[in-house]
Scaffold this motif. Structure first.
Motif, PDB file in Angstrom:
ATOM      1  N   SER A 328      -6.471   1.088  13.013  1.00  0.00           N
ATOM      2  CA  SER A 328      -5.127   0.809  12.998  1.00  0.00           C
ATOM      3  C   SER A 328      -5.179   0.316  11.337  1.00  0.00           C
ATOM      4  O   SER A 328      -5.826  -0.122  10.852  1.00  0.00           O
ATOM      5  N   ASN A 329      -3.668   0.530  10.896  1.00  0.00           N
ATOM      6  CA  ASN A 329      -3.691  -0.083   9.724  1.00  0.00           C
ATOM      7  C   ASN A 329      -2.280  -1.267   9.456  1.00  0.00           C
ATOM      8  O   ASN A 329      -1.539  -0.878   8.606  1.00  0.00           O
ATOM      9  N   LEU A 330      -2.373  -2.119  10.082  1.00  0.00           N
ATOM     10  CA  LEU A 330      -1.346  -3.343  10.016  1.00  0.00           C
ATOM     11  C   LEU A 330      -1.882  -4.254   9.042  1.00  0.00           C
ATOM     12  O   LEU A 330      -2.920  -4.672   9.076  1.00  0.00           O
ATOM     13  N   GLY A 331      -0.996  -4.553   8.141  1.00  0.00           N
ATOM     14  CA  GLY A 331      -1.345  -5.497   7.170  1.00  0.00           C
ATOM     15  C   GLY A 331      -0.412  -6.829   7.276  1.00  0.00           C
ATOM     16  O   GLY A 331       0.535  -6.495   8.025  1.00  0.00           O
ATOM     17  N   LEU A 332      -0.466  -7.648   6.582  1.00  0.00           N
ATOM     18  CA  LEU A 332       0.397  -8.965   6.658  1.00  0.00           C
ATOM     19  C   LEU A 332       1.682  -8.583   6.250  1.00  0.00           C
ATOM     20  O   LEU A 332       2.745  -9.229   6.250  1.00  0.00           O
ATOM     21  N   ASN A 333       1.964  -7.550   5.434  1.00  0.00           N
ATOM     22  CA  ASN A 333       3.323  -7.203   4.970  1.00  0.00           C
ATOM     23  C   ASN A 333       3.837  -5.917   5.472  1.00  0.00           C
ATOM     24  O   ASN A 333       4.808  -5.366   5.168  1.00  0.00           O
ATOM     25  N   GLY A 334       2.884  -5.487   6.944  1.00  0.00           N
ATOM     26  CA  GLY A 334       3.415  -4.390   7.691  1.00  0.00           C
ATOM     27  C   GLY A 334       2.590  -3.079   7.807  1.00  0.00           C
ATOM     28  O   GLY A 334       1.487  -3.287   7.210  1.00  0.00           O
ATOM     29  N   PHE A 335       2.901  -2.058   8.573  1.00  0.00           N
ATOM     30  CA  PHE A 335       1.914  -1.242   8.736  1.00  0.00           C
ATOM     31  C   PHE A 335       2.046  -0.169   7.474  1.00  0.00           C
ATOM     32  O   PHE A 335       2.856  -0.238   7.012  1.00  0.00           O
ATOM     33  N   GLY A 342      -8.363   0.034   9.453  1.00  0.00           N
ATOM     34  CA  GLY A 342      -9.365  -0.336  10.038  1.00  0.00           C
ATOM     35  C   GLY A 342      -9.982  -1.783   9.880  1.00  0.00           C
ATOM     36  O   GLY A 342     -10.710  -2.443  10.670  1.00  0.00           O
ATOM     37  N   ALA A 343      -9.718  -2.350   8.726  1.00  0.00           N
ATOM     38  CA  ALA A 343     -10.392  -3.568   8.295  1.00  0.00           C
ATOM     39  C   ALA A 343      -9.063  -4.633   8.784  1.00  0.00           C
ATOM     40  O   ALA A 343      -8.160  -4.410   8.965  1.00  0.00           O
ATOM     41  N   SER A 344      -9.864  -5.955   8.806  1.00  0.00           N
ATOM     42  CA  SER A 344      -9.204  -7.082   8.822  1.00  0.00           C
ATOM     43  C   SER A 344      -8.404  -7.544   7.559  1.00  0.00           C
ATOM     44  O   SER A 344      -9.027  -7.094   6.308  1.00  0.00           O
ATOM     45  N   GLN A 345      -7.484  -8.326   7.511  1.00  0.00           N
ATOM     46  CA  GLN A 345      -6.810  -8.781   6.403  1.00  0.00           C
ATOM     47  C   GLN A 345      -6.451 -10.384   6.543  1.00  0.00           C
ATOM     48  O   GLN A 345      -6.190 -10.912   7.369  1.00  0.00           O
ATOM     49  N   LEU A 346      -6.930 -10.881   5.454  1.00  0.00           N
ATOM     50  CA  LEU A 346      -6.581 -12.422   5.300  1.00  0.00           C
ATOM     51  C   LEU A 346      -5.744 -12.500   3.964  1.00  0.00           C
ATOM     52  O   LEU A 346      -5.907 -12.039   2.940  1.00  0.00           O
ATOM     53  N   GLY A 347      -4.680 -13.575   4.181  1.00  0.00           N
ATOM     54  CA  GLY A 347      -3.757 -13.594   3.254  1.00  0.00           C
ATOM     55  C   GLY A 347      -3.219 -14.784   3.048  1.00  0.00           C
ATOM     56  O   GLY A 347      -3.192 -15.738   3.989  1.00  0.00           O
ATOM     57  N   ALA A 348      -2.465 -15.088   1.884  1.00  0.00           N
ATOM     58  CA  ALA A 348      -1.957 -16.487   1.733  1.00  0.00           C
ATOM     59  C   ALA A 348      -0.636 -16.476   0.690  1.00  0.00           C
ATOM     60  O   ALA A 348      -0.747 -15.687  -0.254  1.00  0.00           O
ATOM     61  N   SER A 349       0.464 -17.219   0.943  1.00  0.00           N
ATOM     62  CA  SER A 349       1.361 -17.245  -0.133  1.00  0.00           C
ATOM     63  C   SER A 349       1.887 -18.575  -0.168  1.00  0.00           C
ATOM     64  O   SER A 349       1.991 -19.348   0.741  1.00  0.00           O
ATOM     65  N   MET A 350       2.429 -18.813  -1.426  1.00  0.00           N
ATOM     66  CA  MET A 350       2.812 -20.048  -1.663  1.00  0.00           C
ATOM     67  C   MET A 350       4.298 -19.745  -2.175  1.00  0.00           C
ATOM     68  O   MET A 350       4.318 -18.782  -3.095  1.00  0.00           O
ATOM     69  N   SER A 351       5.295 -20.230  -1.604  1.00  0.00           N
ATOM     70  CA  SER A 351       6.692 -19.905  -2.147  1.00  0.00           C
ATOM     71  C   SER A 351       7.725 -21.275  -2.298  1.00  0.00           C
ATOM     72  O   SER A 351       7.302 -22.258  -1.798  1.00  0.00           O
ATOM     73  N   ILE A 352       8.597 -21.012  -3.134  1.00  0.00           N
ATOM     74  CA  ILE A 352       9.788 -21.861  -3.353  1.00  0.00           C
ATOM     75  C   ILE A 352      11.117 -21.420  -3.108  1.00  0.00           C
ATOM     76  O   ILE A 352      11.455 -20.227  -3.645  1.00  0.00           O
TER      77      ILE A 352
END
Length: 356
Positions: A328-335, A342-352
């Motif tokens: 499957s190809n789900l990312g933190l920003n969508g499919f 097929g890979a896992s994804q780790l992400g981080a965001s900093m926002s104002i």
């Protein structure tokens, strides 16, 4: 006689003299940085600046004019844009987020134009990440923040109950042809083409709230592989419960459709929000996507900290992790977006984010 005549004129003019007109300029400016691993087919990392990490950047005008008694005319014009580039969102529409006019009284409001679906209006109170543009249920189903062109909509609030019903004569699919892209409209002889309809109910009182929503879309004549007999249907149910400084949120979205191919899937979420201090809010959420047509069932975990710098300005730190299954190809920003299938994804965001 003259006194009675003058009194009658004053009585007729009173609603007009008492009528009030208001126009408000408002908006949101949201921008930040994001880091992702496995961000392409080669597994590379990505660091970038993003607009609308938490809330889509926008500006808008809304207003009302009293027409006498409780009746008033209302309107809203809302533009979405990317703060990092200044480019308009929603396919380059000037008022792509909302554009409507209508009437409102104590029995509710009827509005005509480009408007949000019942899913968007009602689910936002029950999704742990508030349907954020990134790292939320929105990545698993963009229709949760659906907007439809050519829409007639009723919204009524009666004590703790909110009722919404809408009908779109042509929801505004984009048709691509040899001569360029165009927005679908009403089709002579095919009333179902590009149509949408739905509605929902919400009960919210004290610490408890719950909602039930239905949404239906028809296929669009003129798009390759589609016809107006094809239908996508969604049913969503969600609830929240607050106690002390804590809130628990849970929801379910059922989907069955054949626009663009036969699909059947379920989306579940569970979240917890804690107001640690008057300024600091902590949120954790889990999402699970169950694909009924194959074994591609990814899941996602998200944690967020929101610190209010003032009443209008706040800062966010959000961390997310996606686990894919069976390619499957789900990312933190969508499919299909910034992810190695097929890979896992780790992400981080900093926002104002600043609201005005």
């Amino acid at each position: 006689m003259k006194k009675h005549y003058v009194a009658a004129l004053l009585a007729l003019a009173a609603p007009i003299a008492g009528a009030q007109t208001s126009v408000t300029l408002y908006g949101v400016a949201d921008i930040g940085f994001e880091f992702l691993n496995h961000a392409n087919a080669n597994g590379n990392t990505l660091t970038r600046m993003n607009s609308g990490n938490v809330s889509g950047s926008r500006w808008g005008l809304r207003g009302a004019e009293g027409l006498g008694g409780t009746l008033k005319a209302i309107f809203a014009l809302e533009n979405g844009f990317d703060l990092d580039t200044g480019v308009m969102s929603q396919g380059g529409r000037l008022f792509g987020r909302q554009a409507f006019v209508g009437l409102e009284d104590q029995w509710g409001r009827i509005t005509l134009g480009r408007q949000q679906s019942a899913l968007y209006d009602l689910l936002i109170n029950y999704e742990p990440m508030v349907l954020a543009a990134r790292y939320s249920a929105l990545g698993m189903d963009p229709a949760l923040v659906g907007r439809y062109d050519n829409t007639a909509k009723y919204t009524g609030k009666f004590g703790p109950v909110t009722a919404i019903a809408f009908y779109s004569f042509a929801r505004g699919s984009t048709i691509t042809s040899a001569t360029g892209s165009a927005i679908a409209g009403e089709t002579p002889g095919d009333v179902k083409s590009d149509r949408a309809m739905g509605g929902g109910l919400e009960y919210a009182s004290g610490p408890f709230g719950a909602t039930l929503i239905y949404d239906q879309q028809q296929g669009t004549r003129g798009i390759t592989g589609q016809n107006s007999d094809q239908t996508d249907r969604r049913i969503a149910a969600a609830a929240n419960f607050s106690f002390g400084n804590s809130t628990i949120l849970a929801g379910y979205r059922w989907f069955n459709g054949d626009i663009g191919g036969s699909r059947r899937n379920d989306l579940y979420w569970l979240g917890y929000r804690y107001n640690a201090t008057p300024a600091l809010t902590l949120t954790g959420a889990g999402y699970y996507f169950n694909n009924r047509r194959n074994g591609q069932d990814p899941w996602e975990l998200v944690a967020s900290a929101n610190y209010a710098l003032s009443k209008r300005t706040d800062a966010f730190l959000t961390v997310g992790y996606v686990r894919n299954k069976d390619n499957s190809n789900l990312g933190l920003n969508g499919f299909g977006s910034t992810i190695t299938p097929g890979a896992s994804q780790l992400g981080a965001s900093m926002s104002i984010r600043h609201k005005f």
